[in-house]
Design an enzyme around this catalytic site. Sequence first.
Site, PDB file in Angstrom:
ATOM      1  N   GLU A 128     -13.157   2.493   4.001  1.00  0.00           N
ATOM      2  CA  GLU A 128     -12.206   2.695   5.090  1.00  0.00           C
ATOM      3  C   GLU A 128     -12.170   4.187   5.418  1.00  0.00           C
ATOM      4  O   GLU A 128     -11.208   4.882   5.141  1.00  0.00           O
ATOM      5  CB  GLU A 128     -10.821   2.187   4.669  1.00  0.00           C
ATOM      6  CG  GLU A 128      -9.824   2.145   5.814  1.00  0.00           C
ATOM      7  CD  GLU A 128      -8.395   1.950   5.331  1.00  0.00           C
ATOM      8  OE1 GLU A 128      -7.690   1.141   5.937  1.00  0.00           O
ATOM      9  OE2 GLU A 128      -7.985   2.620   4.365  1.00  0.00           O
TER      10      GLU A 128
ATOM     11  N   GLU B  94       0.821  -1.210   0.000  1.00  0.00           N
ATOM     12  CA  GLU B  94       0.000   0.000   0.000  1.00  0.00           C
ATOM     13  C   GLU B  94       0.854   1.259   0.000  1.00  0.00           C
ATOM     14  O   GLU B  94       1.867   1.339   0.695  1.00  0.00           O
ATOM     15  CB  GLU B  94      -0.898  -0.003   1.240  1.00  0.00           C
ATOM     16  CG  GLU B  94      -1.850   1.171   1.322  1.00  0.00           C
ATOM     17  CD  GLU B  94      -2.806   1.093   2.506  1.00  0.00           C
ATOM     18  OE1 GLU B  94      -3.701   1.951   2.592  1.00  0.00           O
ATOM     19  OE2 GLU B  94      -2.646   0.179   3.346  1.00  0.00           O
TER      20      GLU B  94
END
Length: 286
Positions: A263, A162
């Site tokens: 998220e 990520e």
Amino acid sequence: MSAAGVPIAPSAFTFPSDANISMLFTHLPLNDRPAAAAEAGFDAVEVWWPFPTPTPSAREIGRFEAALRAAGTRLVSINLHEGDPHRGDRGRISWPHATDAVRANAEIVLDIAEATECRLVNALYGNRLPELDPTVQRDVALDNIAHLAQRAGPRGITVVLETLNRFDSPAFPLIRLENTIRLLHEARERAGLDNIALLFDVYHLHRSGSDLVEQIRLAADRIAHVQLADDPGRGRPGSGAIDFPAVLEALHDVGYRGYLGLEYIPEPDSPGGRPLLNDLLRKETA
């Protein structure tokens, strides 16, 4: 039949969406959150490392897995233990002194993923350690990613990397997608496997000033998972400046068909802090 998804436009296609239960439903104990997500219309969830220690007891793990089964929610993604987020830790796979602990934690993560049919494990790189040459940390990270991919491959599990943003994570080295892609290909070469891919976090990349459509085209078929929050504020999609219809259309155009992980920091609509999700759900009956 009902399905939860994030709509692009009326009568347009939808992606399946999952609730990140490390950010949503946090007014509830961890093991109550899968049921709350199911009640809100989700059949899938994702989670950061959900336990207070990197090596939880079998009883703790069993209760979490049982909560997922009881709610009927699929686990889409789980993180390796990231260190202490309250101190600003952002993973440990690049920390030489943490390699043994990282690999011990990884075995537990892979066991949980296999037991819950989860196919994605997020391996956050870790912050820079000022006392070390960055090339040393990179080599450690490559070894740990390759080791994890080799352990995950036979179980049908993919390791995802990520990119974060420099404002929220100033000591995190992977703040440009191009750098993460380079790391990905080096890790694939070292592992001799291709079960290493990208987690494309829309909020982090937009916060860094990136053109999201261009970044999606750059990442293309390397994207294994997508997470959504708006910018500024990391609020619910639609609360900020991100052009989500353009983002989702670009994802569709490059062939992405996976989950969209929600998220974001929720807005409370009750004293208990239950997130506002209704505007993100599209109910279809047949």
